[in-house]
Scaffold this motif. Structure first.
Motif, PDB file in Angstrom:
ATOM      1  N   SER A  65       0.827  -1.200   0.000  1.00  0.00           N
ATOM      2  CA  SER A  65       0.000   0.000   0.000  1.00  0.00           C
ATOM      3  C   SER A  65       0.862   1.251   0.000  1.00  0.00           C
ATOM      4  O   SER A  65       1.900   1.302   0.680  1.00  0.00           O
ATOM      5  CB  SER A  65      -0.914   0.009   1.238  1.00  0.00           C
ATOM      6  OG  SER A  65      -1.783   1.117   1.247  1.00  0.00           O
TER       7      SER A  65
ATOM      8  N   GLY B 270       3.203   0.815   3.205  1.00  0.00           N
ATOM      9  CA  GLY B 270       3.078  -0.306   4.123  1.00  0.00           C
ATOM     10  C   GLY B 270       3.531  -1.577   3.427  1.00  0.00           C
ATOM     11  O   GLY B 270       3.239  -1.787   2.242  1.00  0.00           O
TER      12      GLY B 270
ATOM     13  N   VAL C  73       5.997   0.228   8.306  1.00  0.00           N
ATOM     14  CA  VAL C  73       5.479   1.390   7.585  1.00  0.00           C
ATOM     15  C   VAL C  73       6.640   2.358   7.419  1.00  0.00           C
ATOM     16  O   VAL C  73       7.424   2.570   8.359  1.00  0.00           O
ATOM     17  CB  VAL C  73       4.328   2.064   8.358  1.00  0.00           C
ATOM     18  CG1 VAL C  73       3.902   3.371   7.688  1.00  0.00           C
ATOM     19  CG2 VAL C  73       3.146   1.117   8.486  1.00  0.00           C
TER      20      VAL C  73
ATOM     21  N   HIS D 156       3.955  -3.865  14.305  1.00  0.00           N
ATOM     22  CA  HIS D 156       3.051  -4.881  13.779  1.00  0.00           C
ATOM     23  C   HIS D 156       3.653  -6.273  13.961  1.00  0.00           C
ATOM     24  O   HIS D 156       4.871  -6.437  13.952  1.00  0.00           O
ATOM     25  CB  HIS D 156       2.788  -4.658  12.287  1.00  0.00           C
ATOM     26  CG  HIS D 156       2.357  -3.266  11.945  1.00  0.00           C
ATOM     27  ND1 HIS D 156       3.217  -2.323  11.445  1.00  0.00           N
ATOM     28  CD2 HIS D 156       1.138  -2.658  12.027  1.00  0.00           C
ATOM     29  CE1 HIS D 156       2.566  -1.193  11.237  1.00  0.00           C
ATOM     30  NE2 HIS D 156       1.308  -1.363  11.586  1.00  0.00           N
TER      31      HIS D 156
ATOM     32  N   VAL E 118       1.702  -5.689   6.736  1.00  0.00           N
ATOM     33  CA  VAL E 118       0.873  -4.489   6.650  1.00  0.00           C
ATOM     34  C   VAL E 118       0.225  -4.456   5.268  1.00  0.00           C
ATOM     35  O   VAL E 118       0.925  -4.439   4.251  1.00  0.00           O
ATOM     36  CB  VAL E 118       1.701  -3.208   6.888  1.00  0.00           C
ATOM     37  CG1 VAL E 118       0.816  -1.975   6.749  1.00  0.00           C
ATOM     38  CG2 VAL E 118       2.353  -3.252   8.269  1.00  0.00           C
TER      39      VAL E 118
ATOM     40  N   SER F 110      -2.495  -2.185   4.401  1.00  0.00           N
ATOM     41  CA  SER F 110      -3.069  -0.910   3.987  1.00  0.00           C
ATOM     42  C   SER F 110      -2.575   0.218   4.881  1.00  0.00           C
ATOM     43  O   SER F 110      -2.367   0.023   6.089  1.00  0.00           O
ATOM     44  CB  SER F 110      -4.603  -0.988   4.038  1.00  0.00           C
ATOM     45  OG  SER F 110      -5.195   0.201   3.573  1.00  0.00           O
ATOM     46  N   VAL F 111      -2.375   1.399   4.277  1.00  0.00           N
ATOM     47  CA  VAL F 111      -2.002   2.597   5.031  1.00  0.00           C
ATOM     48  C   VAL F 111      -2.840   3.775   4.554  1.00  0.00           C
ATOM     49  O   VAL F 111      -3.309   3.812   3.414  1.00  0.00           O
ATOM     50  CB  VAL F 111      -0.502   2.945   4.888  1.00  0.00           C
ATOM     51  CG1 VAL F 111       0.365   1.888   5.547  1.00  0.00           C
ATOM     52  CG2 VAL F 111      -0.114   3.141   3.430  1.00  0.00           C
TER      53      VAL F 111
ATOM     54  N   SER G 181      -2.374   2.362   9.921  1.00  0.00           N
ATOM     55  CA  SER G 181      -1.968   1.160   9.197  1.00  0.00           C
ATOM     56  C   SER G 181      -2.839  -0.011   9.613  1.00  0.00           C
ATOM     57  O   SER G 181      -3.247  -0.127  10.769  1.00  0.00           O
ATOM     58  CB  SER G 181      -0.492   0.840   9.467  1.00  0.00           C
ATOM     59  OG  SER G 181      -0.225   0.755  10.858  1.00  0.00           O
TER      60      SER G 181
ATOM     61  N   PRO H  44      -2.716  -4.091   9.518  1.00  0.00           N
ATOM     62  CA  PRO H  44      -1.957  -5.316   9.264  1.00  0.00           C
ATOM     63  C   PRO H  44      -2.842  -6.564   9.324  1.00  0.00           C
ATOM     64  O   PRO H  44      -4.029  -6.493   9.635  1.00  0.00           O
ATOM     65  CB  PRO H  44      -0.945  -5.327  10.411  1.00  0.00           C
ATOM     66  CG  PRO H  44      -1.690  -4.692  11.553  1.00  0.00           C
ATOM     67  CD  PRO H  44      -2.655  -3.697  10.940  1.00  0.00           C
TER      68      PRO H  44
END
Length: 323
Positions: A10, A23, A29, A47, A51, A53-54, A65, A67
Motif C-alpha cells: 500500500s 506499508g 510502515v 506490527h 501491513v 493498507s495505510v 496502518s 496489518p
C-alpha cells in the motif's frame, strides 16, 4: 525507493504532496520525502504481521496502518510515534483502512466480512460493525463529505453506507464478474471507481448506483488498485502483471501506453495519485516504490532509504486511546 524487504502492499501521498507513506509485508510502515525519495525516519515498527493498507490524515498529523494481525495502528505523522495501543475488534485480518476528511474517524474493512468505524482520538469503535457483505471486504473509501463509505468485496458487489446510521444506502452495485479489489471516489463525491479480478475497471454514479458507461478494458490480469486524480479527469490502475494504465475518466479511453518498470514476475499492488495531479506513486511485490510523471508517463525515480535515518518509534498514549 529501496528499504523494503518484502511486498509493498500500500502507498499513499499526503494531501500537501510532500510525503509518501508505504506499508509492507515486512511488517513495517515507511515515510518518504516525495521530492527526494529519501526516508524521513526509521521504519515504523510494532506490527506482528504483514501491513496490507495505510492511510494518512488530510492534515498529515496521523498515519493509520492495517496489518494482518487483526489490529489497526495510529502513528504520529511527524515523529513516527505510535499514538496508542493497537485497536482491536476485527476477527480476521484487516485489508483496507481510510481516514475521514475531517480527521476524526477511521474506517476499516476486513476479511471477517465487516466494516468498522473508529474514533481516531480515542481508538474506540463507533456503533456496531457494518454487515452485509458475504465475502472478504477488500477495499473501503470515504466520500469527500465524510458522510458515505463505499466498500468492495469478494462477493462481487460494491456497497454504499451511511456513516451516521451505519446502514447500507440502496441495493448493492453489481456488474463485475470477479472480486472487487479496489475502490476510489472522485473528489466531487459523484463517481465511484472500482477495480476487479475480472480484469476491468468500472465507474458508477454515487447517487443512483448506476454504472457509467462500459467497463474499462485493457488489463490482462487482476486490477489490484485504482485511483482517481483530484481534478477527476484521470483514473490510474495497477494490475497483478505490474502494468500501470491511465484512463480518461470521462471517455473511458486509455491515455498513452502502459507504464512499465516494476519487475514483471511480481504484482503491482498499489497506486496513488499525487494531489497536484502531476505524479503517480506505485508499490509492488518486487519490494520497490516508484514515482511517475502523470502527464508523460515517464519514470521519475526510485530511491534508497537513508541508512542513518532515525526517529523514535515509541508508544505515547493519548487520553483514552486504545484498549
Amino acid at each position: 525507493m529501496w528499504g523494503k524487504t518484502d511486498c509493498v502492499a500500500s502507498v499513499a501521498f499526503s494531501l500537501d504532496g510532500n510525503r509518501i507513506v508505504s506499508g509492507s509485508w515486512d511488517e513495517t510502515v515507511w515515510v518518504w520525502d516525495a521530492a527526494t525519495g529519501k526516508a524521513l525516519c526509521a521504519p515504523l515498527r510494532g506490527h506482528t504481521d504483514r501491513v496490507q493498507s495505510v492511510a494518512i490524515s488530510s492534515d498529515g498529523n496521523c498515519i493509520v496502518s492495517g496489518p494482518w494481525d487483526m489490529t489497526l495502528w495510529i502513528w504520529d505523522g511527524e515523529t513516527g510515534e505510535a499514538l496508542c495501543s493497537p485497536l482491536r475488534g476485527h476477527t480476521s485480518y484487516v485489508r483496507s483502512v481510510a481516514i475521514t476528511p475531517d480527521g476524526k474517524h477511521i474506517v476499516s474493512g476486513s476479511h471477517d466480512k465487516t466494516i468498522r468505524v473508529w474514533d481516531l482520538q480515542t481508538g474506540k469503535t463507533l456503533g456496531t460493525p457494518l454487515q452485509g457483505h458475504t465475502g472478504s471486504v477488500h477495499s473501503v473509501a470515504i466520500s469527500p463529505g465524510g458522510n458515505r463509505i463505499v466498500s468492495g468485496s469478494d462477493d462481487k458487489t460494491i456497497r454504499v453506507w451511511d456513516v451516521e446510521t451505519g446502514r447500507a444506502s440502496g441495493v448493492p452495485l453489481q456488474g463485475h464478474t470477479g472480486h472487487i479489489v479496489s475502490i476510489a471516489i472522485s473528489s466531487d463525491g459523484n463517481r465511484i471507481v472500482s477495480g476487479s479480478s475480472d480484469q476491468t475497471i468500472r465507474l458508477w454514479d454515487m447517487r443512483t448506483g448506476n454504472a457509467l458507461g462500459a467497463p474499462l478494458q485493457g488489463h490482462t490480469d487482476w486490477v489490484l488498485s485504482v485511483a482517481i486524480s483530484l481534478d477527476g479527469k484521470r483514473i490510474v490502475s495497477g494490475s497483478a502483471n505490474t502494468m500501470i494504465r491511465m484512463w480518461n475518466a470521462w471517455t473511458g479511453e486509455a491515455s498513452g501506453a502502459p507504464l512499465r518498470g516494476h519487475t514483471e514476475a511480481y504484482s503491482l499492488c498499489s497506486v496513488y495519485c499525487k494531489p497536484d495531479g502531476h505524479h503517480i506513486v506505485s508499490g509492488s511485490s518486487d519490494k520497490t516504490i516508484r514515482v511517475w510523471d502523470m502527464e508523460t508517463g515517464a519514470f521519475l525515480w526510485q530511491s534508497h532509504a537513508m541508512a542513518n535515518a532515525s526517529c523514535l518509534v515509541q508508544t505515547r498514549r493519548l487520553s483514552g486511546c486504545g484498549i
